[in-house]
Write a protein that holds these residues in place. Structure first.
Motif, PDB file in Angstrom:
ATOM      1  N   SER A 266     -13.755 -10.135  -6.953  1.00  0.00           N
ATOM      2  CA  SER A 266     -13.897  -9.141  -8.021  1.00  0.00           C
ATOM      3  C   SER A 266     -12.554  -8.796  -8.652  1.00  0.00           C
ATOM      4  CB  SER A 266     -14.541  -7.856  -7.468  1.00  0.00           C
ATOM      5  OG  SER A 266     -15.843  -8.102  -6.990  1.00  0.00           O
ATOM      6  N   LEU A 267     -11.483  -9.415  -8.168  1.00  0.00           N
ATOM      7  CA  LEU A 267     -10.137  -9.047  -8.605  1.00  0.00           C
ATOM      8  C   LEU A 267      -9.893  -9.439 -10.059  1.00  0.00           C
ATOM      9  CD1 LEU A 267      -7.605  -7.758  -7.287  1.00  0.00           C
ATOM     10  CD2 LEU A 267      -6.728 -10.077  -6.972  1.00  0.00           C
ATOM     11  N   VAL A 268      -9.375  -8.476 -10.832  1.00  0.00           N
ATOM     12  CA  VAL A 268      -9.051  -8.700 -12.245  1.00  0.00           C
ATOM     13  C   VAL A 268      -7.540  -8.616 -12.466  1.00  0.00           C
ATOM     14  CG1 VAL A 268      -9.401  -7.879 -14.618  1.00  0.00           C
ATOM     15  CG2 VAL A 268     -11.282  -7.756 -12.956  1.00  0.00           C
ATOM     16  N   PHE A 269      -6.879  -7.680 -11.798  1.00  0.00           N
ATOM     17  CA  PHE A 269      -5.443  -7.442 -11.997  1.00  0.00           C
ATOM     18  C   PHE A 269      -4.698  -7.655 -10.685  1.00  0.00           C
ATOM     19  CE2 PHE A 269      -7.843  -4.556 -14.752  1.00  0.00           C
ATOM     20  CZ  PHE A 269      -7.390  -4.957 -15.999  1.00  0.00           C
ATOM     21  N   LEU A 270      -3.739  -8.575 -10.692  1.00  0.00           N
ATOM     22  CA  LEU A 270      -2.881  -8.820  -9.539  1.00  0.00           C
ATOM     23  C   LEU A 270      -1.435  -8.763 -10.014  1.00  0.00           C
ATOM     24  CD1 LEU A 270      -2.479  -9.617  -6.568  1.00  0.00           C
ATOM     25  CD2 LEU A 270      -2.604 -12.017  -7.290  1.00  0.00           C
ATOM     26  N   ARG A 271      -0.781  -7.640  -9.713  1.00  0.00           N
ATOM     27  CA  ARG A 271       0.604  -7.450 -10.166  1.00  0.00           C
ATOM     28  C   ARG A 271       1.500  -7.244  -8.956  1.00  0.00           C
ATOM     29  NH1 ARG A 271      -1.908  -4.565 -15.347  1.00  0.00           N
ATOM     30  NH2 ARG A 271      -2.996  -3.355 -13.750  1.00  0.00           N
ATOM     31  N   LEU A 272       2.269  -8.295  -8.660  1.00  0.00           N
ATOM     32  CA  LEU A 272       3.162  -8.310  -7.500  1.00  0.00           C
ATOM     33  C   LEU A 272       4.613  -8.478  -7.930  1.00  0.00           C
ATOM     34  CD1 LEU A 272       1.062 -10.718  -5.218  1.00  0.00           C
ATOM     35  CD2 LEU A 272       0.989  -8.212  -5.272  1.00  0.00           C
ATOM     36  N   ASN A 273       4.880  -8.337  -9.199  1.00  0.00           N
ATOM     37  CA  ASN A 273       6.223  -8.586  -9.725  1.00  0.00           C
ATOM     38  C   ASN A 273       7.249  -7.586  -9.195  1.00  0.00           C
ATOM     39  OD1 ASN A 273       4.285  -7.203 -11.734  1.00  0.00           O
ATOM     40  ND2 ASN A 273       6.298  -6.412 -12.403  1.00  0.00           N
ATOM     41  N   ASP A 274       8.499  -8.005  -9.256  1.00  0.00           N
ATOM     42  CA  ASP A 274       9.640  -7.168  -8.872  1.00  0.00           C
ATOM     43  C   ASP A 274       9.565  -6.751  -7.409  1.00  0.00           C
ATOM     44  OD1 ASP A 274      11.248  -6.482 -11.556  1.00  0.00           O
ATOM     45  OD2 ASP A 274       9.103  -6.493 -12.003  1.00  0.00           O
ATOM     46  N   ASN A 275       9.484  -7.762  -6.552  1.00  0.00           N
ATOM     47  CA  ASN A 275       9.544  -7.579  -5.118  1.00  0.00           C
ATOM     48  C   ASN A 275      10.489  -8.631  -4.538  1.00  0.00           C
ATOM     49  OD1 ASN A 275       7.659  -5.396  -3.987  1.00  0.00           O
ATOM     50  ND2 ASN A 275       6.304  -6.402  -5.461  1.00  0.00           N
ATOM     51  N   GLN A 276      10.327  -8.939  -3.253  1.00  0.00           N
ATOM     52  CA  GLN A 276      11.161  -9.938  -2.586  1.00  0.00           C
ATOM     53  C   GLN A 276      10.290 -11.032  -1.963  1.00  0.00           C
ATOM     54  OE1 GLN A 276      14.470  -9.547  -2.833  1.00  0.00           O
ATOM     55  NE2 GLN A 276      14.224  -7.561  -3.845  1.00  0.00           N
ATOM     56  N   LEU A 277       9.185 -11.356  -2.611  1.00  0.00           N
ATOM     57  CA  LEU A 277       8.223 -12.299  -2.055  1.00  0.00           C
ATOM     58  C   LEU A 277       8.776 -13.720  -2.043  1.00  0.00           C
ATOM     59  CD1 LEU A 277       5.064 -10.863  -3.812  1.00  0.00           C
ATOM     60  CD2 LEU A 277       5.561 -10.763  -1.352  1.00  0.00           C
ATOM     61  N   THR A 278       8.398 -14.474  -1.017  1.00  0.00           N
ATOM     62  CA  THR A 278       8.829 -15.870  -0.870  1.00  0.00           C
ATOM     63  C   THR A 278       7.606 -16.756  -0.692  1.00  0.00           C
ATOM     64  OG1 THR A 278       9.083 -15.548   1.518  1.00  0.00           O
ATOM     65  CG2 THR A 278      11.039 -15.206   0.159  1.00  0.00           C
TER      66      THR A 278
ATOM     67  N   ASP B 143      -2.064  -3.464  -7.384  1.00  0.00           N
ATOM     68  CA  ASP B 143      -0.790  -3.222  -8.055  1.00  0.00           C
ATOM     69  C   ASP B 143       0.255  -2.802  -7.037  1.00  0.00           C
ATOM     70  OD1 ASP B 143      -1.355  -3.836 -10.744  1.00  0.00           O
ATOM     71  OD2 ASP B 143      -2.330  -1.912 -11.054  1.00  0.00           O
ATOM     72  N   LEU B 144       1.103  -3.762  -6.664  1.00  0.00           N
ATOM     73  CA  LEU B 144       2.172  -3.519  -5.702  1.00  0.00           C
ATOM     74  C   LEU B 144       3.537  -3.778  -6.318  1.00  0.00           C
ATOM     75  CD1 LEU B 144       0.598  -5.306  -2.575  1.00  0.00           C
ATOM     76  CD2 LEU B 144       0.467  -2.885  -3.181  1.00  0.00           C
ATOM     77  N   TYR B 145       3.611  -3.828  -7.627  1.00  0.00           N
ATOM     78  CA  TYR B 145       4.863  -4.209  -8.287  1.00  0.00           C
ATOM     79  C   TYR B 145       5.938  -3.121  -8.136  1.00  0.00           C
ATOM     80  CZ  TYR B 145       3.013  -1.392 -12.231  1.00  0.00           C
ATOM     81  OH  TYR B 145       2.489  -0.388 -13.028  1.00  0.00           O
ATOM     82  N   ASN B 146       7.184  -3.564  -8.291  1.00  0.00           N
ATOM     83  CA  ASN B 146       8.350  -2.687  -8.175  1.00  0.00           C
ATOM     84  C   ASN B 146       8.422  -1.996  -6.814  1.00  0.00           C
ATOM     85  OD1 ASN B 146       8.028  -2.453 -11.495  1.00  0.00           O
ATOM     86  ND2 ASN B 146      10.143  -2.413 -10.791  1.00  0.00           N
ATOM     87  N   ASN B 147       8.437  -2.817  -5.762  1.00  0.00           N
ATOM     88  CA  ASN B 147       8.703  -2.357  -4.412  1.00  0.00           C
ATOM     89  C   ASN B 147       9.746  -3.278  -3.800  1.00  0.00           C
ATOM     90  OD1 ASN B 147       6.863  -0.025  -3.386  1.00  0.00           O
ATOM     91  ND2 ASN B 147       5.445  -1.296  -4.573  1.00  0.00           N
ATOM     92  N   ASN B 148       9.825  -3.314  -2.492  1.00  0.00           N
ATOM     93  CA  ASN B 148      10.716  -4.249  -1.796  1.00  0.00           C
ATOM     94  C   ASN B 148       9.918  -5.065  -0.791  1.00  0.00           C
ATOM     95  OD1 ASN B 148      13.526  -3.807  -2.750  1.00  0.00           O
ATOM     96  ND2 ASN B 148      13.094  -1.702  -2.139  1.00  0.00           N
ATOM     97  N   ILE B 149       8.719  -5.461  -1.187  1.00  0.00           N
ATOM     98  CA  ILE B 149       7.822  -6.199  -0.301  1.00  0.00           C
ATOM     99  C   ILE B 149       8.325  -7.637  -0.149  1.00  0.00           C
ATOM    100  CG2 ILE B 149       5.456  -7.017  -0.004  1.00  0.00           C
ATOM    101  CD1 ILE B 149       4.573  -4.553  -1.629  1.00  0.00           C
ATOM    102  N   SER B 150       8.296  -8.135   1.073  1.00  0.00           N
ATOM    103  CA  SER B 150       8.799  -9.479   1.365  1.00  0.00           C
ATOM    104  C   SER B 150       7.697 -10.306   2.026  1.00  0.00           C
ATOM    105  CB  SER B 150      10.033  -9.384   2.284  1.00  0.00           C
ATOM    106  OG  SER B 150       9.711  -8.687   3.470  1.00  0.00           O
ATOM    107  N   GLY B 151       8.070 -11.513   2.455  1.00  0.00           N
ATOM    108  CA  GLY B 151       7.085 -12.402   3.059  1.00  0.00           C
ATOM    109  C   GLY B 151       6.285 -13.145   2.001  1.00  0.00           C
ATOM    110  N   LYS B 152       5.221 -13.803   2.442  1.00  0.00           N
ATOM    111  CA  LYS B 152       4.426 -14.644   1.556  1.00  0.00           C
ATOM    112  C   LYS B 152       3.232 -13.900   0.985  1.00  0.00           C
ATOM    113  CE  LYS B 152       5.660 -18.920   3.953  1.00  0.00           C
ATOM    114  NZ  LYS B 152       5.153 -20.156   4.612  1.00  0.00           N
TER     115      LYS B 152
END
Length: 217
Positions: free
Chosen positions: A142-154, A123-132
């Motif tokens: 084993s990953l169940v939840f992947l939340r990367l929303n609300d960042n600057q990903l490209t 859970d890395l959502y709501n940050n200013n993370i960029s890059g791919k």
């Protein structure tokens, strides 16, 4: 002769003490978390208990360990942290939950996170993370939840993620991703609103599409 004997005795005493006294960051988990702390700005002092002189980090606030003193959870969501993630996080080989949402973390997602074979929630959502988004995240079986929303990903959504059969929740909305939206494997039942507000996404990929648009970066 007595002086030599005294010198030998003192040397042996120091050596014996070194075997029983705690060593700074006595395991790889403590080393990894200490690297993270050094990369972060912590105005609210939520990491104040992270004492690198302890043998393990299991008494640090926001850190959970298993019975073998290996870190299984890192709960630092909504902690007013800034800075960047570090590749040393990939050494937390027993980590199941990495919760760093709602901070001001910048920089990219280290590809080394793909080594966290026991990770259940990222859970890395709501940050200013960029890059791919690193394709190595497809190694997280084993990953169940992947939340990367609300960042600057490209860049594109890695097709490697479609092979993670355990993945139930994917949210990459509100970024600047490009290319088609995967529709196979773990993406088969992800609602389209979990991809919204990525102006460069091209919509659901066509069945049998072999590769992404080469202009997507």
């Amino acid at each position: 002769m007595a002086a030599v004997d005294l010198s030998v005795t003192v040397t042996l005493a120091i050596f014996a003490a070194s075997l029983v006294l705690p060593k700074a960051c006595g395991n790889s988990d403590g080393d990894a978390l200490s690297s993270l702390r050094r990369s972060l700005s912590d105005p609210d002092k939520v990491l104040e208990s992270w004492d690198p002189n302890l043998v393990t980090p299991c008494t640090w606030f926001h850190v959970t360990c298993n019975k073998d003193s290996r870190v299984t959870r890192l709960d630092l969501g909504n902690s007013n942290l800034s800075g960047h993630l570090v590749p040393e996080l990939g050494k937390l080989e027993h980590l199941e939950y990495l919760e760093l949402y709602r901070n001001n973390i910048q920089g990219s997602i280290p590809s080394e996170l793909g080594k966290l074979k026991k990770l259940i929630s990222l859970d890395l959502y709501n940050n200013n993370i960029s890059g791919k988004i690193p394709p190595s995240l497809g190694n997280l079986k084993s990953l169940v939840f992947l939340r990367l929303n609300d960042n600057q990903l490209t860049g594109p959504i890695p097709r490697t993620l479609a092979s993670v059969s355990s993945l139930k929740v994917v949210d990459v909305s509100n970024n600047n991703l490009c290319g088609p939206i995967p529709t196979t494997g773990s993406f088969e039942h992800v609602p389209l609103h979990n991809f919204e507000n990525n102006p460069r996404l091209e919509g659901p990929e066509l069945q049998g599409l072999a590769s992404y648009d080469t202009n997507c970066s």
